[in-house]
Design an enzyme around this catalytic site. Structure first.
Site, short mmCIF file in Angstrom:
data_model
loop_
_atom_site.label_atom_id
_atom_site.label_comp_id
_atom_site.label_asym_id
_atom_site.label_seq_id
_atom_site.Cartn_x
_atom_site.Cartn_y
_atom_site.Cartn_z
N GLY A 468 13.01 1.89 12.80
CA GLY A 468 13.23 0.46 12.79
C GLY A 468 14.60 0.06 13.31
O GLY A 468 15.53 0.87 13.39
N LEU A 470 16.91 -1.92 11.97
CA LEU A 470 17.99 -1.88 11.00
C LEU A 470 18.35 -0.45 10.63
O LEU A 470 19.54 -0.11 10.52
CB LEU A 470 17.60 -2.67 9.74
CG LEU A 470 18.69 -2.81 8.67
CD1 LEU A 470 19.96 -3.40 9.27
CD2 LEU A 470 18.18 -3.68 7.52
N ASP A 494 7.56 9.09 2.95
CA ASP A 494 6.79 7.87 2.72
C ASP A 494 7.29 7.27 1.42
O ASP A 494 7.04 7.80 0.34
CB ASP A 494 5.30 8.21 2.63
CG ASP A 494 4.43 6.98 2.40
OD1 ASP A 494 5.00 5.88 2.16
OD2 ASP A 494 3.20 7.11 2.42
N ILE A 495 8.03 6.17 1.52
CA ILE A 495 8.72 5.65 0.33
C ILE A 495 7.76 5.15 -0.74
O ILE A 495 8.17 4.97 -1.89
CB ILE A 495 9.71 4.52 0.71
CG1 ILE A 495 8.98 3.30 1.27
CG2 ILE A 495 10.76 5.03 1.68
CD1 ILE A 495 9.89 2.10 1.47
N TYR A 519 7.56 -3.09 5.72
CA TYR A 519 6.69 -3.85 6.61
C TYR A 519 7.46 -5.07 7.11
O TYR A 519 7.94 -5.87 6.31
CB TYR A 519 5.44 -4.28 5.84
CG TYR A 519 4.38 -4.95 6.68
CD1 TYR A 519 3.31 -4.22 7.20
CD2 TYR A 519 4.44 -6.32 6.95
CE1 TYR A 519 2.32 -4.84 7.96
CE2 TYR A 519 3.45 -6.93 7.72
CZ TYR A 519 2.41 -6.19 8.22
OH TYR A 519 1.44 -6.80 8.97
N ASP A 560 15.59 -14.00 3.47
CA ASP A 560 15.72 -15.42 3.14
C ASP A 560 14.35 -16.06 2.89
O ASP A 560 14.27 -17.14 2.31
CB ASP A 560 16.44 -16.16 4.26
CG ASP A 560 15.73 -16.08 5.61
OD1 ASP A 560 14.97 -15.10 5.82
OD2 ASP A 560 15.93 -16.97 6.44
N TYR A 583 4.77 -12.31 3.28
CA TYR A 583 5.95 -11.47 3.49
C TYR A 583 7.04 -11.81 2.48
O TYR A 583 7.61 -10.92 1.83
CB TYR A 583 6.47 -11.63 4.91
CG TYR A 583 7.72 -10.83 5.20
CD1 TYR A 583 7.63 -9.49 5.54
CD2 TYR A 583 8.97 -11.42 5.13
CE1 TYR A 583 8.78 -8.75 5.80
CE2 TYR A 583 10.13 -10.69 5.38
CZ TYR A 583 10.02 -9.35 5.71
OH TYR A 583 11.15 -8.62 5.96
N LYS A 587 8.72 -9.47 -0.66
CA LYS A 587 10.15 -9.21 -0.85
C LYS A 587 10.61 -9.70 -2.23
O LYS A 587 11.43 -9.04 -2.88
CB LYS A 587 10.95 -9.89 0.26
CG LYS A 587 10.83 -9.21 1.62
CD LYS A 587 11.42 -7.81 1.58
CE LYS A 587 11.48 -7.17 2.95
NZ LYS A 587 12.07 -5.81 2.91
#
Length: 741
Positions: A468, A470, A494-495, A519, A560, A583, A587
């Site tokens: 990814g 980040l 795989d977290i 994701y 956010d 999404y 989070k």
């Protein structure tokens, strides 16, 4: 790397060294400097002037000796016979109650109150009057620094013109230096009339100049100059001294110099302030250095000596302290050990200075203490205080929190360890400071062996999300900061799978984990909600649970989009979450689960990040399409806080090292619409905005982020400027169909 005290036997040829352990002192950046007709006060700008409780925090670290301002400019600002003692009385009493011994500073880079200056013949007498009043009011104080860094102040005020009286020649510098040193002599005489055992702790920045052979004359000149304040006070500037005639030519009479020779005021402790920037390298070959270092002022470049391979092995605090000891054989303390920049480098620099002092003690040098500086950071020293940009460098505490709260950084643990036990350790000490790394040189060294390396046994941190944006950015920043790390893909861990997590952590044995996996396809989250929640919520929780069990720091990222944007202002950490999309809900659920299973974890909320190393961000898409002449549509009603990925990565790693926990908002400061974001990016890149279209009426809201815990990241204006300068991906570069999939 574990730094410890070593009590060594003195050498047979040196002065006897006290068997007391090396001490850790503290210091508060307290400069009161005049620039033109305005005064700047660092104690006010860092907020220390408002916080009496700072002294309790310092005492809690185990510090018992503290460089502290009792400054002339703040006590008698308007008239030499009018004094205001209230602020100082309260703080001096508190220090005494806490068992802290102050080193009272009377002038710190200043030129005195407005009714005098460094070229005023009455300055020494007026300073002595202030010093006597301080001694009478606080007779229990034993350590004094009447004038901090007199030569440095004289150079910046009389030679370079930065500070009042803004001189630009050697004669002005020497007259200012004489005035300061004469003031020091008279001040100590006045103090000792009432405190006979008062000691002079005389500070000065101590570096060295290196050069190519063609500029050796300039290096010799500056290297002789660096001793002037100590040589004056020690009575060494007689007719045989290299600089004697220069003082005479500057208008200082022979009788005035003879006073120092006949009645020297030798420091009881020589205080050395040494910085990475204290050592310089001079070179006439402009082509070998970036244009930023070219100047019309002198016919050569002047750069950090650590960036020139020709000075490799000759720089550093140990070498400079040894020179001072061999020249004067007077007890020494490092009275400022400070470095701005990343937290790991701050720890490494403190460690290097501490170890240098220990090494010299082992040789028989009388090194008494190392002073951590500055405890509450400093403001705008990157411009030598000549610009008011609010550029803050944190110290042992970070003062950017809400109200008058201060946050201890990793330096606080280091200071506490050194002050109480004479040692500290942290995994980041396994790496190299920027001044030691091979990429620091402007030109590559001729011998590869000159480039040090990080040991393969260095303790590592783990970063997830190896494919990814980040995750890769965090790894890049770790590489830049000499932080050993393993970047793991989903194939490697795989977290959301307990067995995979436990096996990977057992294999890599990290000292910390940064979770950048998850994701990320916001638009597709509703269609793939099960996968979204598995990777974002269940995975973040699973990894947090494992880190809690192992007792290691853990960071995960949120968004956010946990907010609905209806609050009407930027959100802070304590605002209630209210997601509108799948999404955002995933989070928000992740935040709740992580905090439940690992309260000491850190959850970083961020927003609309963009970076220079990838093409998958809004800024790149806008500039790519504008460069191709395509129409770009952007909403003018949805406001966000665009976040520059390098800033986010650096701040995240700093907070990890600090062991920060809870929820923290990290976003570049400022709330702007997507249209404004696109427009400012285009203008910064010098592109035509004719095909940029403002879109209204689709949706509205403000999901911008601000922080009540501390505004660590710089402004969006700064971020977008650096993005255009640092971008490594051509604007015309688009993802291939395979990459986009």
């Amino acid at each position: 790397m574990n730094l410890t005290n070593t009590n060594s036997k003195p050498s047979s040829t040196s002065n006897t060294v006290s068997q007391k352990p090396l001490e850790l002192w503290g210091g508060i950046e307290c400069t009161v400097v005049r620039i033109q007709d305005k005064f700047r006060n660092q104690a006010e700008e860092t907020g220390h002037a408002r916080r009496l409780q700072d002294l309790d925090a310092i005492a809690g670290l185990g510090i018992r000796t503290l460089r502290y301002p009792v400054l002339w400019e703040t006590i008698s600002p308007d008239h030499p016979d009018e004094c205001e003692w209230g602020w100082h009385d309260e703080r001096m009493a508190r220090m005494r109650a806490l068992g802290i011994s102050p080193i009272a500073g009377l002038v710190h880079h200043g030129s005195g109150p407005a009714y005098t200056n460094l070229l005023d013949s009455s300055f020494p007498v007026l300073l002595a009057r202030h010093a006597e009043r301080v001694a009478l009011r606080y007779p229990w104080v034993k350590l004094f620094t009447p004038v901090n860094e007199p030569l440095t102040t004289a150079r910046f005020s009389g030679l370079y013109g930065h500070w009042h009286p803004h001189g630009h020649d050697e004669n002005t510098m020497l007259r200012a230096l004489y005035t300061e040193c004469r003031g020091t002599v008279l001040a100590m005489r006045a103090i000792r009339q009432h405190i006979p055992d008062a000691k002079l702790v005389q500070t000065e920045d101590m570096g060295k100049i290196f050069s190519v052979p063609r500029l050796q004359h300039q290096a010799d000149y500056e290297n002789e100059r660096r001793w002037l304040s100590f040589d004056l006070l020690c009575g060494r500037i007689d007719k045989t001294h290299y600089w004697y005639q220069r003082f005479i030519d500057a208008g200082i009479e022979a009788e005035q110099l003879d006073e120092f020779v006949n009645q020297p005021c030798i420091p009881d402790i020589i205080g050395i302030n040494h910085y990475v920037t204290s050592e310089r390298f001079l070179d006439h070959r402009f082509r070998d250095y970036p244009p930023a270092f070219h100047t019309d002022a002198v016919p050569y470049v002047d750069v950090h000596a650590t960036r020139a391979y020709q000075a490799d092995g000759l720089t550093g605090p140990e070498a400079r302290l040894r020179e001072v000891w061999e020249r004067y054989r007077v007890p020494i303390a490092v009275t400022e050990a400070h470095l701005g920049g990343s937290r790991d480098d701050q720890l490494r620099w403190l460690g290097q200075v501490w170890q240098a002092a220990q090494n010299l003690r082992a040789e028989g040098a009388d090194i008494r203490a190392v002073t951590v500086w500055s405890i509450f950071g400093c403001v705008d020293w990157n411009s030598l205080l000549t610009q008011q940009n609010g550029f803050y460098e944190s110290g042992v505490f970070d003062v950017r929190g809400k109200g008058d709260t201060v946050r201890p950084t990793a330096l606080a643990d280091a200071v506490s360890g050194l002050a109480k036990e004479g040692r500290f350790d942290h995994p980041v000490l396994d790496g190299l400071g920027w001044w030691q790394r091979g990429d620091r040189f402007f030109a590559p060294p001729p011998q590869p062996s000159m480039v040090p390396y990080v040991s393969s046994s260095a303790r590592k941190l783990v970063i997830t999300g190896g494919r990814g944006t980040l995750g890769r950015a965090l790894a890049r920043v770790c590489e830049h900061r000499s932080l050993a790390h393993d970047l793991l893909t989903r194939d490697e861990m795989d977290i959301a799978d307990q067995a995979s997590v436990e096996a990977a952590l057992a294999r890599h044995r990290p000292w910390a984990v940064i979770n950048a996996a998850g994701y990320v396809r916001v638009a597709d989250a509703a269609r793939e909600s099960d996968r979204c929640f598995r990777e974002n919520a269940a995975g973040a929780e699973m990894l947090a649970r494992a880190c809690a069990k192992m007792g290691i720091p853990y960071i995960t990222f949120s968004s956010d989009l946990v907010f609905d944007g209806t609050l009407g202002r930027a959100y802070v950490e304590s605002d209630k979450v209210s997601p509108l999309c799948v999404y955002g809900s995933s989070k928000a659920e992740a935040e709740k689960r992580v905090m439940q299973v690992f309260p000491d974890a850190l959850v970083v909320r961020t927003s609309a990040f963009f970076g220079p190393w990838d093409r998958y961000n809004f800024a790149h898409a806008v500039l790519r399409d504008l460069a191709a002449g395509r129409q770009v549509e952007a909403s003018d009603e949805v406001h966000v806080s665009p976040t520059y990925v390098p800033d986010l990565a650096h701040a995240t790693i700093d907070l990890l090292i600090d062991r920060a926990n809870g929820i923290w908002h990290l976003a570049n400061q400022g709330a702007i619409s997507w249209f404004e974001f696109a427009e400012r990016a285009a203008r910064q890149a010098g592109m035509d905005t004719g095909t940029l279209v403002r879109v209204r009426g689709t949706s509205s809201g403000i999901t911008a982020l601000t922080s009540e815990r501390g505004l660590i990241l710089p402004s969006f204006t700064s971020a977008i400027e650096r993005y255009v300068q640092e971008n490594t991906i051509a604007w015309s570069d688009s993802p291939s169909e395979r990459e986009a999939a």
